[in-house]
Motif scaffolding. Sequence first.
Motif, short mmCIF file in Angstrom:
data_model
loop_
_atom_site.label_atom_id
_atom_site.label_comp_id
_atom_site.label_asym_id
_atom_site.label_seq_id
_atom_site.Cartn_x
_atom_site.Cartn_y
_atom_site.Cartn_z
N VAL A 69 -18.44 19.04 10.10
CA VAL A 69 -17.07 19.27 10.58
C VAL A 69 -16.34 20.27 9.68
N ILE A 70 -16.49 20.13 8.38
CA ILE A 70 -15.83 21.06 7.45
C ILE A 70 -16.40 22.46 7.62
N ALA A 71 -17.72 22.57 7.74
CA ALA A 71 -18.34 23.89 7.92
C ALA A 71 -17.88 24.53 9.22
N GLY A 72 -17.85 23.77 10.28
CA GLY A 72 -17.38 24.30 11.56
C GLY A 72 -15.94 24.75 11.50
N SER A 73 -15.10 23.97 10.86
CA SER A 73 -13.69 24.34 10.73
C SER A 73 -13.52 25.60 9.90
N ALA A 74 -14.27 25.69 8.82
CA ALA A 74 -14.17 26.88 7.96
C ALA A 74 -14.66 28.12 8.69
N LEU A 75 -15.75 27.99 9.42
CA LEU A 75 -16.27 29.15 10.15
C LEU A 75 -15.35 29.56 11.29
N LEU A 76 -14.74 28.59 11.97
CA LEU A 76 -13.78 28.94 13.02
C LEU A 76 -12.56 29.63 12.43
N GLY A 77 -12.12 29.16 11.26
CA GLY A 77 -10.98 29.81 10.60
C GLY A 77 -11.30 31.25 10.24
N ARG A 78 -12.50 31.50 9.74
CA ARG A 78 -12.90 32.88 9.43
C ARG A 78 -12.95 33.74 10.68
N ARG A 79 -13.47 33.15 11.75
CA ARG A 79 -13.57 33.90 13.00
C ARG A 79 -12.18 34.27 13.52
N ARG A 80 -11.26 33.35 13.47
CA ARG A 80 -9.89 33.63 13.93
C ARG A 80 -9.23 34.69 13.06
N THR A 81 -9.47 34.62 11.76
CA THR A 81 -8.90 35.61 10.85
C THR A 81 -9.44 37.00 11.16
N ARG A 82 -10.74 37.09 11.40
CA ARG A 82 -11.34 38.38 11.75
C ARG A 82 -10.81 38.92 13.06
#
Length: 92
Positions: A69-82
Motif C-alpha cells: 500500500v505504501i509503495a503504491g501510494s508513493a508511486l501514484l504520488g510520483r506519477r501525479r507530480t510528473r
Amino acid sequence: MTDKDAEHSDERDYGTGPWWTELGTLGAVALIIFGGLAAAWVFLRLPGAPENLSTGYYQAAKVVAIGVVIAGSALLGRRRTRAAATEETNEP
C-alpha cells in the motif's frame, strides 16, 4: 466572551500520523522484503516461528500488505507530480 472576542486561527494541528506515513518508497520495499523473509522463516520452521503456522503467515502478510500500500501510494504520488509538471510545461 462572545465570538467576536475569541481569537480564531485557520491553522489546525492534527498531530503525528501512523508510523508508516514517512517511510517512502524505499521503506515500503524494505517492508515487503521483511514480510517475505518472515514468511520464509515460518515456512522453514526456524527457531522463533509460532507453533500455529497460520498465525505466522498472517503476521507476515500484514507487513507485506502495508508495504504494498505504501509503495503504491508513493508511486501514484510520483506519477501525479510528473503529470502536473508535464501539463505546466505544455501550457502556452
